[in-house]
Structures are given as structure tokens and as C-alpha cells.
Scaffold this active site. Structure first.
Site, mmCIF file in Angstrom:
data_model
loop_
_atom_site.group_PDB
_atom_site.id
_atom_site.type_symbol
_atom_site.label_atom_id
_atom_site.label_comp_id
_atom_site.label_asym_id
_atom_site.label_seq_id
_atom_site.Cartn_x
_atom_site.Cartn_y
_atom_site.Cartn_z
ATOM 1 N N GLU A 159 -4.441 0.962 -5.340
ATOM 2 C CA GLU A 159 -4.578 2.179 -6.148
ATOM 3 C C GLU A 159 -3.367 2.528 -7.011
ATOM 4 O OE1 GLU A 159 -5.636 5.382 -3.529
ATOM 5 O OE2 GLU A 159 -7.623 4.558 -3.153
ATOM 6 N N HIS A 198 0.859 -1.195 0.000
ATOM 7 C CA HIS A 198 0.000 0.000 0.000
ATOM 8 C C HIS A 198 0.898 1.250 0.000
ATOM 9 C CE1 HIS A 198 -4.158 1.634 1.304
ATOM 10 N NE2 HIS A 198 -3.401 2.699 1.174
HETATM 11 C C1 FCB Z 1 -6.987 6.379 -0.586
HETATM 12 C C2 FCB Z 1 -5.841 5.617 0.008
HETATM 13 C C3 FCB Z 1 -5.863 5.526 1.508
HETATM 14 C C4 FCB Z 1 -6.376 6.795 2.142
HETATM 15 C C5 FCB Z 1 -7.643 7.277 1.481
HETATM 16 C C6 FCB Z 1 -8.225 8.523 2.076
HETATM 17 O O1 FCB Z 1 -6.608 6.920 -1.813
HETATM 18 O O2 FCB Z 1 -5.824 4.288 -0.468
HETATM 19 O O3 FCB Z 1 -4.571 5.175 1.922
HETATM 20 O O4 FCB Z 1 -5.388 7.729 2.198
HETATM 21 O O5 FCB Z 1 -7.413 7.495 0.126
#
Ligand code: FCB
Length: 407
Positions: free
Chosen positions: A154, A109
């Protein structure tokens, strides 16, 4: 009553760097030492307090929990794996099972070990193999305690912030100006980025390597553990348009470049897909939107569109994130209710959604914005590490326990 399918998973999500504390050997920790992003420090000290935090999750009616493991803890030097880090995460997963929470583990992550980022990170031609070796190691060591792994979180957010906007490591910017400045808690963080045309090509290269890394990780995991369910966690922005055909074309292209292009590259290597939903935006929109503390449109119900966008891949889906920064907790209950309602309607419309994870269980380190933004069902006092359950968490609890939207 709006009932969810039997066995639907309810819970919340966190990510290692944002909550654990004490992680110093990553690109983000280095960027903080260089004064380019806020320091993360102890964060929520979740590394030592996970049992207490999972007690709260159980008390809140959750039946699942999404977390990530920290690459830099597990592989602090290239090819050298740390047995203690694995032992720790085994305890964490055991603690979840003891409380009846099904773990969803994300292998990576955002934060990278320094040995990897300093040698080019995902620009490296061998990044997919390096990543797959790490991912397979994680599943080999933890796979008996967890049936579901997401390879990465993401990819498009990671690559666009790092290589287009230049606001995150490695601070490369496709622009004419090199200064990205963010004011946070009265302090100005200035990340001087490398500007120019090159970052655009590097961004495309990184996106390609991320897709290859996911695919290689999927294959490496399946080789050692065919029964493990492997997914990718995709951030979907719903780009919509008003009646104007030009705006419709813009929305079509934006959805293609943000969501479909990457998904098309990895979908044959996915058993399911995790959706992170935060953004709805409409080209040609004349409305003035109510905003969250992030200054994002308050549009939770459009999670429906995001789920429908992903349902074209005909795979099981789960909401891996979705939530609101709302320090006053005045809008969170409504936000959650409408987000869950959108999920419910998507299931009714044919999307095979299996679970819903709110972002986040705890307030945490919100990347370049530091600790100011409060997404938690549970408030964290960073001086005392005290946890306080917010009222909205009980609204979510009712939904989780009823497996339904109760009127
Ligand atoms: C996402 C991320 C997470 C967090 C949220 C608010 O983009 O995956 O780590 O920061 O936003």
C-alpha cells in the site's frame, strides 16, 4: 454452487510489525516511545507462536498465507544483515510448508529501520537503491522457500498518512493545523505534525521514490532469481459517482491519483498484482451506510469494482487483503461471504484472480488505533495471548474447503 478455479489459493494475511512483537528499532517503535502512536509491545507474540497460529490456519482450511518480513530485523544497520533474523524467517516459511500453506511474502509492510527513517526514509534520493538491495537480499536468502514476493504494501496509504494527513511517521501534514489527535482506549494520542505546503511536494517525491523502489527491487530480484514471481500490493479505493457529471469527474480524478498513477509507473515491473480492498465511496451518495468498527462503509461486494479496475493491466491478480473490524463478530460472516461473492463475479467477468487472503488471521496492532480494532478470524487476548477462533472463521473455512460459495 459458485465454484472457483482449480488451484485457487485461500488464506489470510498478517504483517510482521502488527503481530510479531518485540520490534524496537523502527520508526513506529520510536513514535510510540515519543507518545505519538500507541505502543505495540508484544503484540500477538507471533514471533514465538507462529507454529500454533499456522496450525489454526490449517485447521481453518487455508491453503495459503500472506505475511511480511521485518526490514529492521533483517537489516538493523545500513548494509549489515542479520543472519539470525533470516534463520527465523526460514523456520517460519518451513512451518508454512509443513502445513500445506503456500507463502506469499511481503518484503516491506510500512515500518522502517531507524537508520533509514532517521536519514529521510523514502524522501532520500538513494531510497530506491537502498530498498532494492534489501529486497534482493531477502529473496536471495528466502527464495528457495517462497515463490512469490510482494515488494511493498500500500504505497499510497503509507505516503498519504505520513506526508498528507500526518497521522503516521514521519508526521508531515499538508494542512493549516498541525495537531492530529486520536483517542484510543480512553487515551489521547497527539501527534504534532509538521504542517504547511511542503508536505505536499514531499508526498509527491515519496510516491515517485516508492515506484522507483519497486521497479529497482523487481530488477534486482529478477537478476538473481528470474523464476520468482514479483508483485506489488496496491490499496484500491473504489471512487464511484452518482449520475452527476461533476461527481463523475471527481471520481475519475480520485481513481487516477489514488490508483492508476502509481500502477502505471510500476506495472511493467510486475508479474502479478495484489489487491487490498476496504473502501467504497460514492460522490453524491445519499444513502446512509451500515458501518464497520472502523466506521468504514460496509460494502464488501464492491471488491468486484476494485478487481475490475486492476484487471485493465492484464496480469494475474490476487486479493492480498480485505476484511472487517468487528469485535462482536456479528457482521464478519456476511462480510466475508459478500466479499468472496464479489471476487467470484469479477472472475466471471474476466479478471484473472488467483487467490483470496482475508485480513487478518489474528487480531493485531491496527497502527495509530492500537489494539482496539479487531479484524481477526481469530480473537487474541493480549493479556494471556490466548487464541479463540471466531464463529465467522468457520463460515470462511467452508468456502476455503469447498473452493466454492456453498449455499
Ligand atoms: C491495511 C493495512 C493493514 C491493516 C489493514 C486494516 O491498510 O495494509 O496493515 O492495517 O489496513
Amino acid at each position: 454452487m459458485k465454484k472457483f478455479p482449480e488451484g485457487f489459493y485461500w488464506g489470510a494475511a498478517t504483517a510482521s510489525y502488527q503481530v510479531e512483537g518485540g520490534i524496537e528499532n523502527t520508526d513506529w517503535a520510536k513514535a510510540a516511545r515519543d507518545g505519538r502512536v500507541p505502543p505495540c509491545g508484544l503484540a500477538c507474540d507471533h514471533y514465538h507462536r507462529y507454529e500454533q497460529d499456522f496450525d489454526i490456519a490449517r485447521e481453518l482450511g487455508h491453503t495459503a498465507h500472506r505475511l511480511s518480513v521485518e526490514w529492521a530485523r533483517i537489516e538493523p544497520e545500513e548494509g549489515k544483515f542479520d543472519a539470525e533474523a533470516i534463520a527465523h524467517y526460514r523456520q517460519v516459511l518451513t512451518a508454512l510448508h509443513a502445513r500445506g500453506l503456500k507463502p506469499f511474502v511481503t518484503v516491506w509492510h510500512f515500518t522502517q529501520p531507524l537508520w533509514f527513517s532517521l536519514t529521510g526514509g523514502f524522501e532520500r534520493a538513494d531510497a530506491p537503491e537502498r530498498f532494492a538491495r534489501y529486497a534482493a537480499y531477502v529473496v536471495k536468502e528466502l527464495g528457495d522457500l517462497c515463490g512469490h514476493f510482494s515488494t511493498m504494501n500500500e504505497p499510497a496509504v503509507f505516503a498519504s498518512n505520513g506526508w498528507l494527513r500526518g497521522s503516521w511517521p514521519p508526521f508531515k501534514r499538508f494542512a493549516l493545523t498541525d495537531l492530529v489527535s486520536i483517542t484510543n482506549s480512553g487515551r489521547q494520542y497527539e501527534a504534532r505534525a509538521t504542517k504547511g505546503l511542503a508536505p505536499l511536494f514531499l508526498y509527491l517525491r515519496v510516491m515517485k521514490h516508492l515506484a522507483l523502489a519497486h521497479n529497482a527491487a523487481y530488477e534486482a530480484i529478477k537478476k538473481i532469481s528470474p523464476q520468482t514471481e514479483v508483485s506489488v500490493v496496491k490499496h484500491v479505493i473504489v471512487f464511484d459517482a452518482n449520475w452527476n457529471p461533476f461527481n463523475k469527474l471527481k471520481a475519475f480524478l480520485a481513481n487516477y491519483f489514488w490508483t492508476y498513477k502509481f500502477m502505471n509507473r510500476v506495472v511493467r515491473h510486475c508479474d502479478s498484482i495484489g489487491l487490498n480492498y476496504y473502501f467504497y465511496t460514492q460522490f453524491g451518495d445519499k444513502r446512509t451506510w451500515r458501518k464497520t468498527d472502523m466506521d468504514w462503509n460496509f460494502a464488501p461486494e464492491h471488491i468486484f469494482d476494485a478487481l475490475m479496475m486492476l484487471s485493465r493491466y492484464k496480469l494475474p491478480l490476487f486479493v492480498s487483503e480485505g476484511g472487517i473490524a468487528d469485535a462482536a463478530d456479528t457482521g464478519r460472516a456476511e462480510y466475508i461471504r459478500r466479499q468472496v461473492e464479489g471476487t467470484y463475479l469479477a472472475i466471471r467477468a474476466g479478471a484473472d484472480v488467483r487467490g483470496h487472503m482475508y485480513w487478518s488471521l489474528l487480531d493485531n496492532y491496527e497502527w495509530a488505533l492500537g489494539f482496539a480494532k479487531r479484524f481477526g478470524l481469530v480473537a487474541v487476548n493480549y493479556e494471556t495471548q490466548e487464541r479463540t477462533i471466531r464463529p465467522s472463521a468457520y463460515v470462511y473455512k467452508k468456502i476455503c474447503e469447498a473452493n466454492a460459495i456453498v449455499e
